[in-house]
Scaffold this motif. Structure first.
Motif, PDB file in Angstrom:
ATOM      1  N   LEU A 406      -5.256  11.111 -36.962  1.00 28.66           N
ATOM      2  CA  LEU A 406      -5.222  10.968 -38.414  1.00 28.66           C
ATOM      3  C   LEU A 406      -6.259   9.960 -38.892  1.00 28.66           C
ATOM      4  CD1 LEU A 406      -1.385  10.973 -39.130  1.00 28.66           C
ATOM      5  CD2 LEU A 406      -3.015  12.813 -39.531  1.00 28.66           C
ATOM      6  N   VAL A 407      -6.422   8.884 -38.147  1.00 26.17           N
ATOM      7  CA  VAL A 407      -7.387   7.847 -38.513  1.00 26.17           C
ATOM      8  C   VAL A 407      -8.578   7.835 -37.571  1.00 26.17           C
ATOM      9  CG1 VAL A 407      -7.731   5.355 -38.807  1.00 26.17           C
ATOM     10  CG2 VAL A 407      -5.576   6.422 -39.552  1.00 26.17           C
ATOM     11  N   HIS A 408      -8.335   8.032 -36.284  1.00 24.82           N
ATOM     12  CA  HIS A 408      -9.383   7.863 -35.270  1.00 24.82           C
ATOM     13  C   HIS A 408      -9.768   9.175 -34.605  1.00 24.82           C
ATOM     14  CE1 HIS A 408      -9.044   3.485 -35.492  1.00 24.82           C
ATOM     15  NE2 HIS A 408      -7.730   3.650 -35.521  1.00 24.82           N
ATOM     16  N   GLY A 409      -9.587  10.306 -35.290  1.00 24.81           N
ATOM     17  CA  GLY A 409      -9.955  11.586 -34.709  1.00 24.81           C
ATOM     18  C   GLY A 409     -11.459  11.744 -34.593  1.00 24.81           C
ATOM     19  N   SER A 410     -11.882  12.693 -33.734  1.00 26.51           N
ATOM     20  CA  SER A 410     -13.313  12.933 -33.512  1.00 26.51           C
ATOM     21  C   SER A 410     -13.572  14.414 -33.403  1.00 26.51           C
ATOM     22  CB  SER A 410     -13.774  12.241 -32.221  1.00 26.51           C
ATOM     23  OG  SER A 410     -15.101  12.601 -31.910  1.00 26.51           O
ATOM     24  N   ASP A 411     -14.740  14.837 -33.882  1.00 25.75           N
ATOM     25  CA  ASP A 411     -15.145  16.239 -33.762  1.00 25.75           C
ATOM     26  C   ASP A 411     -15.829  16.518 -32.429  1.00 25.75           C
ATOM     27  OD1 ASP A 411     -14.197  16.764 -36.289  1.00 25.75           O
ATOM     28  OD2 ASP A 411     -16.124  16.302 -37.248  1.00 25.75           O
ATOM     29  N   ARG A 412     -16.051  15.492 -31.642  1.00 23.75           N
ATOM     30  CA  ARG A 412     -16.738  15.658 -30.355  1.00 23.75           C
ATOM     31  C   ARG A 412     -15.807  16.342 -29.369  1.00 23.75           C
ATOM     32  NH1 ARG A 412     -20.964  12.086 -29.321  1.00 23.75           N
ATOM     33  NH2 ARG A 412     -20.964  13.068 -27.251  1.00 23.75           N
ATOM     34  N   THR A 413     -16.237  17.472 -28.796  1.00 24.96           N
ATOM     35  CA  THR A 413     -15.398  18.202 -27.845  1.00 24.96           C
ATOM     36  C   THR A 413     -15.248  17.455 -26.532  1.00 24.96           C
ATOM     37  OG1 THR A 413     -17.360  19.406 -27.077  1.00 24.96           O
ATOM     38  CG2 THR A 413     -16.060  20.424 -28.838  1.00 24.96           C
ATOM     39  N   ASP A 414     -16.178  16.544 -26.235  1.00 25.99           N
ATOM     40  CA  ASP A 414     -16.069  15.798 -24.985  1.00 25.99           C
ATOM     41  C   ASP A 414     -15.208  14.547 -25.153  1.00 25.99           C
ATOM     42  OD1 ASP A 414     -17.802  14.550 -26.685  1.00 25.99           O
ATOM     43  OD2 ASP A 414     -19.218  13.916 -25.112  1.00 25.99           O
ATOM     44  N   HIS A 415     -14.643  14.393 -26.327  1.00 29.18           N
ATOM     45  CA  HIS A 415     -13.779  13.240 -26.569  1.00 29.18           C
ATOM     46  C   HIS A 415     -12.426  13.757 -27.048  1.00 29.18           C
ATOM     47  CE1 HIS A 415     -12.545   9.197 -27.545  1.00 29.18           C
ATOM     48  NE2 HIS A 415     -12.197   9.603 -28.773  1.00 29.18           N
ATOM     49  N   LEU A 416     -11.425  13.622 -26.207  1.00 29.36           N
ATOM     50  CA  LEU A 416     -10.125  14.200 -26.499  1.00 29.36           C
ATOM     51  C   LEU A 416      -9.273  13.332 -27.399  1.00 29.36           C
ATOM     52  CD1 LEU A 416      -9.253  15.672 -22.996  1.00 29.36           C
ATOM     53  CD2 LEU A 416     -10.329  16.792 -24.952  1.00 29.36           C
ATOM     54  N   GLY A 417      -9.808  12.229 -27.886  1.00 26.56           N
ATOM     55  CA  GLY A 417      -9.057  11.409 -28.809  1.00 26.56           C
ATOM     56  C   GLY A 417      -8.190  10.396 -28.101  1.00 26.56           C
ATOM     57  N   LEU A 418      -7.332   9.789 -28.850  1.00 27.81           N
ATOM     58  CA  LEU A 418      -6.460   8.739 -28.324  1.00 27.81           C
ATOM     59  C   LEU A 418      -5.066   8.898 -28.902  1.00 27.81           C
ATOM     60  CD1 LEU A 418      -6.190   6.606 -30.908  1.00 27.81           C
ATOM     61  CD2 LEU A 418      -8.502   6.004 -30.171  1.00 27.81           C
ATOM     62  N   THR A 419      -4.129   8.155 -28.335  1.00 27.09           N
ATOM     63  CA  THR A 419      -2.745   8.175 -28.809  1.00 27.09           C
ATOM     64  C   THR A 419      -2.330   6.762 -29.184  1.00 27.09           C
ATOM     65  OG1 THR A 419      -1.880   7.917 -26.564  1.00 27.09           O
ATOM     66  CG2 THR A 419      -2.137  10.157 -27.392  1.00 27.09           C
ATOM     67  N   ILE A 420      -1.363   6.685 -30.086  1.00 29.96           N
ATOM     68  CA  ILE A 420      -0.818   5.407 -30.528  1.00 29.96           C
ATOM     69  C   ILE A 420       0.595   5.272 -29.956  1.00 29.96           C
ATOM     70  CG2 ILE A 420      -0.238   3.962 -32.494  1.00 29.96           C
ATOM     71  CD1 ILE A 420      -3.218   4.584 -32.231  1.00 29.96           C
ATOM     72  N   GLY A 421       0.810   4.230 -29.165  1.00 24.11           N
ATOM     73  CA  GLY A 421       2.126   3.980 -28.602  1.00 24.11           C
ATOM     74  C   GLY A 421       2.863   2.920 -29.420  1.00 24.11           C
ATOM     75  N   ARG A 422       4.122   3.181 -29.726  1.00 20.98           N
ATOM     76  CA  ARG A 422       4.930   2.245 -30.509  1.00 20.98           C
ATOM     77  C   ARG A 422       6.289   2.058 -29.847  1.00 20.98           C
ATOM     78  NH1 ARG A 422       2.541   5.285 -34.656  1.00 20.98           N
ATOM     79  NH2 ARG A 422       1.465   4.079 -36.267  1.00 20.98           N
ATOM     80  N   VAL A 423       6.681   0.806 -29.746  1.00 17.22           N
ATOM     81  CA  VAL A 423       8.061   0.473 -29.399  1.00 17.22           C
ATOM     82  C   VAL A 423       8.645  -0.225 -30.625  1.00 17.22           C
ATOM     83  CG1 VAL A 423       9.590  -0.829 -27.893  1.00 17.22           C
ATOM     84  CG2 VAL A 423       7.543   0.264 -26.946  1.00 17.22           C
ATOM     85  N   THR A 424       9.696   0.360 -31.175  1.00 17.01           N
ATOM     86  CA  THR A 424      10.253  -0.110 -32.443  1.00 17.01           C
ATOM     87  C   THR A 424      11.740  -0.378 -32.295  1.00 17.01           C
ATOM     88  OG1 THR A 424       8.648   1.276 -33.615  1.00 17.01           O
ATOM     89  CG2 THR A 424      10.489   0.426 -34.899  1.00 17.01           C
ATOM     90  N   ALA A 425      12.187  -1.461 -32.884  1.00 21.41           N
ATOM     91  CA  ALA A 425      13.618  -1.773 -32.932  1.00 21.41           C
ATOM     92  C   ALA A 425      13.909  -2.415 -34.277  1.00 21.41           C
ATOM     93  CB  ALA A 425      14.022  -2.705 -31.795  1.00 21.41           C
ATOM     94  N   GLY A 426      15.036  -2.054 -34.870  1.00 20.65           N
ATOM     95  CA  GLY A 426      15.325  -2.622 -36.182  1.00 20.65           C
ATOM     96  C   GLY A 426      16.732  -2.329 -36.648  1.00 20.65           C
TER      97      GLY A 426
END
Length: 658
Positions: A406-426
């Motif tokens: 959504l924020v850090h996407g890329s159109d480069r086919t050789d770049h598969l993007g990244l994931t955001i990991g969250r640990v949340t408690a509330g």
């Protein structure tokens, strides 16, 4: 007509008197009622019929049929059969029972106005006199009327001897615990000092019965008495709730069984309480409230006769649902843009809807896709210890991995993007403020970071843009949250307003400190067969926040015609949408829409400027057409959109747009 023949001729009538009514008992309550879920019509109708019968009986007592006869003490008994013989009347008077003129001339005028047949120099029959006596009584001003004929030198004088009612000097009303005092004050405010009018009392009696009936209350007028000194004593009976009895039934056999739900959990949901007047509409709402708890398969409330004839017992029949169970399902991630199949998500969940028999909810769920994964534990108490504000509490722990496209996407086919990991408690607390307003406050801790396609922590993306605000592999945030929601109704096209404020609390120096404000509004209305819907949203972040928390603009739930997050990523944003929908056939609905979104020039203010590195325009619009189909999962949406850059795109979604 010979004068000797008519000597001592008298018209004799029974007197009419307002009965001194002792308070009658409340109509008996049926002991056996048909079992019907949420239907009390038979019970209420039986009571209303009994009350109507009582009022008819009262009217008969107030205006009985008068029996008139002509008698002559010296007359042959055979002449008594000549009841229709006409007698010439020379004079007609209205007097007291002692033959004296009435003290109040207005009453004499009222009595004379009621006379139709009885006029001077008119030949009358006993039936004519009977009807005039009835008319005098029907004015409601007189408690008795006796016609008497006197033979005078000038002819027959007909005198109506009347006894007026007393002047109204006050009211005593017994048993009306819920009937407002002002209601009776308004009914009699202009009657003080006036002659008690039976017709006015009948109108008051009807208004009392209507007041109870219109409000669904089981209560009514039951008696009235005119006391000496002009005081009225009125009796009203109200049927009160005696006991509320819970009866659990087996869901297969229908036989009584032991319930798992605590009785106090059910009773605290009821607005009907012991000692209140029975209200059929309130009882129906209580049964519906029990069903909305989600722990009952069926709930019905049946009134039954109690030992006291003026009270009723309420028996609540309850059929419990199975307390817990497993479920599986699926969905589509909105953060994946490589095609719909790659965004499919499978889910598996276990839920227990009645923990400890107190309507507390426990949910454990796991969602897994090609990239997405979410494990969540939720524990909710919908009503904390019967708090009078109906406050609920939710505790949550979650571990998730979501696409960063959504924020850090890329159109480069050789770049598969990244994931955001969250640990949340509330923990969050919610309560209704007013009938259409609710609010939520909470405290939430987040531990977030970015990972590459191999699962390794990274702090910069393919474009060398920073991925964390702190410069460390992970950002820690303690958020204080406040949310207020206004909803006009449950319909999607109704008015809705949502205001959300989040404040990062720097309890530790390395924890992020920022303020985020967002708002959403929606308004719909119908014009003929078409439904118009307008919605808007916006927000702003001030302070030090993670780049992946920027507002992403574009996509199925934002600006259609663009990929997810392709319009911009900013500290601020505004999105507006308008659509016209119309029913086509059965569950099928057609839609024409247009969207516009902008980052308000704030894209470069996001740490690392991810939007600038990817050449996002910062603003854009889209328009198109679509169809929707109602389904058990919610509306299935298929939309085809064009954007301002001459691109075209299909969008598929489940449920309504945010």
């Amino acid at each position: 007509m010979a004068r000797t023949k008519n000597k001592e001729v008298r018209f004799i009538s029974s007197s009419i008197k307002v009965p001194s009514l002792a308070p009658s008992p409340v109509p008996p309550i049926l002991s056996a009622l048909p079992f019907a879920r949420l239907r009390l019509d038979c019970f209420v109708d039986s009571v209303q019929s009994a009350l109507a019968c009582y009022v008819r009986t009262l009217n008969q007592k107030l205006r009985p049929k008068l029996a008139l006869a002509i008698s002559d003490q010296n007359q042959d008994p055979k002449s008594m059969t000549l009841k229709e013989e006409r007698i010439l009347i020379s004079e007609v008077l209205v007097r007291t029972k002692d033959g004296e003129p009435l003290e109040r001339s207005d009453l004499e005028e009222e009595a004379k106005k009621a006379l139709r047949a009885s006029r001077a120099n008119t030949a009358l029959t006993s039936r004519d006199v009977d009807e005039d006596v009835t008319r005098i009584v029907e004015t409601g001003l007189f408690r008795s009327c006796v016609p008497v004929a006197f033979d005078t030198r000038d002819g027959i004088r007909l005198v109506f001897q009347v006894e007026p009612n007393q002047e109204f000097r006050g009211l005593i009303c017994e048993g009306a615990n819920h009937l407002p005092t002002k209601f009776l004050q308004d009914a009699f405010h202009d009657q003080y000092g006036k002659i008690v009018n039976i017709r006015h009392l009948e109108r008051v009696i009807k208004s009392i019965n209507d007041w109870y009936y219109d409000r669904g209350l089981l209560g009514a007028f039951t008696g009235i008495e005119i006391l000496s000194g002009g005081m009225l004593r009125m009796q009203v009976s109200e049927c009160e709730v005696n006991n509320i009895i819970l009866r659990f039934l087996d869901r297969k056999t229908g036989e009584p069984t032991v319930g798992k739900t605590k009785p106090e959990t059910i009773l605290q949901q009821l607005t009907t309480k012991k000692g209140q007047v029975f209200n059929r509409e309130q009882v129906q709402r209580d049964a519906e409230t029990i069903l909305t708890m989600g722990i009952m398969e069926d709930a019905s409330i049946i009134p039954q006769q109690s030992g006291d004839s003026s009270k009723v017992d309420l028996v609540m029949n309850l059929v419990e649902r199975p307390a817990g169970g497993f479920s599986a399902g699926g969905g589509i991630s909105s953060g994946i843009t490589n095609g719909p199949l790659s965004g499919l998500i499978g889910s598996f969940a276990y839920s227990h809807r009645n923990v400890f028999g107190r309507n507390k909810k426990l949910n454990l769920s796991l969602e897994r896709g090609q990239i997405d994964s979410i494990f969540r534990i939720n524990y909710t108490d919908p009503w904390i210890d019967g708090d009078n504000k109906r406050t609920s509490r939710t505790m949550m722990v979650q571990n998730s991995r979501t696409p960063g496209t959504l924020v850090h996407g890329s159109d480069r086919t050789d770049h598969l993007g990244l994931t955001i990991g969250r640990v949340t408690a509330g923990i969050e607390y919610s309560r209704p403020f007013r009938p259409k307003w609710s609010g939520t406050v909470g405290l939430i801790f987040q531990h977030t970071g970015a990972r590459d396609d191999k699962g390794e922590p990274i702090i910069r993306d393919f474009y060398n843009c920073q991925l964390t605000a702190s410069g460390n592999p992970y950002d820690d945030t303690l958020l204080a949250k406040f949310e207020s929601i206004y909803t006009d109704s449950g319909d999607y096209s109704s008015t809705m307003l949502v205001l959300n404020v989040e404040q990062g609390l720097p309890v530790l120096p390395e924890w992020l400190c920022f303020n985020r404000v967002t708002a959403r509004i929606r308004q719909g209305f119908d014009v003929g067969p078409a439904r118009f819907l307008f919605s808007g949203s916006g927000g702003h972040v001030e302070g030090n926040f993670s780049p992946h928390e920027a507002f992403a603009i574009g996509g199925t739930n934002s600006v259609r015609g663009y990929e997810e997050g392709a319009v911009g990523s900013g500290r601020s944003y505004a999105v507006g949408s308008g659509e016209v929908s119309f029913r086509m056939y059965g569950p099928l609905e057609g839609v024409v829409f247009g969207d516009y979104g902008s980052d308000l020039g704030s894209g470069h203010k996001v740490p690392g400027d991810p939007a600038g590195a990817r050449g996002k325009p910062g603003s854009g619009y889209g328009y198109g057409v679509g169809i929707r189909v109602d389904s058990p999962l919610g509306p299935l949406r298929l939309e085809y959109a064009f954007n301002d850059r001459q691109a075209r795109r299909f969008h598929f979604g489940v449920g309504y747009r945010n």
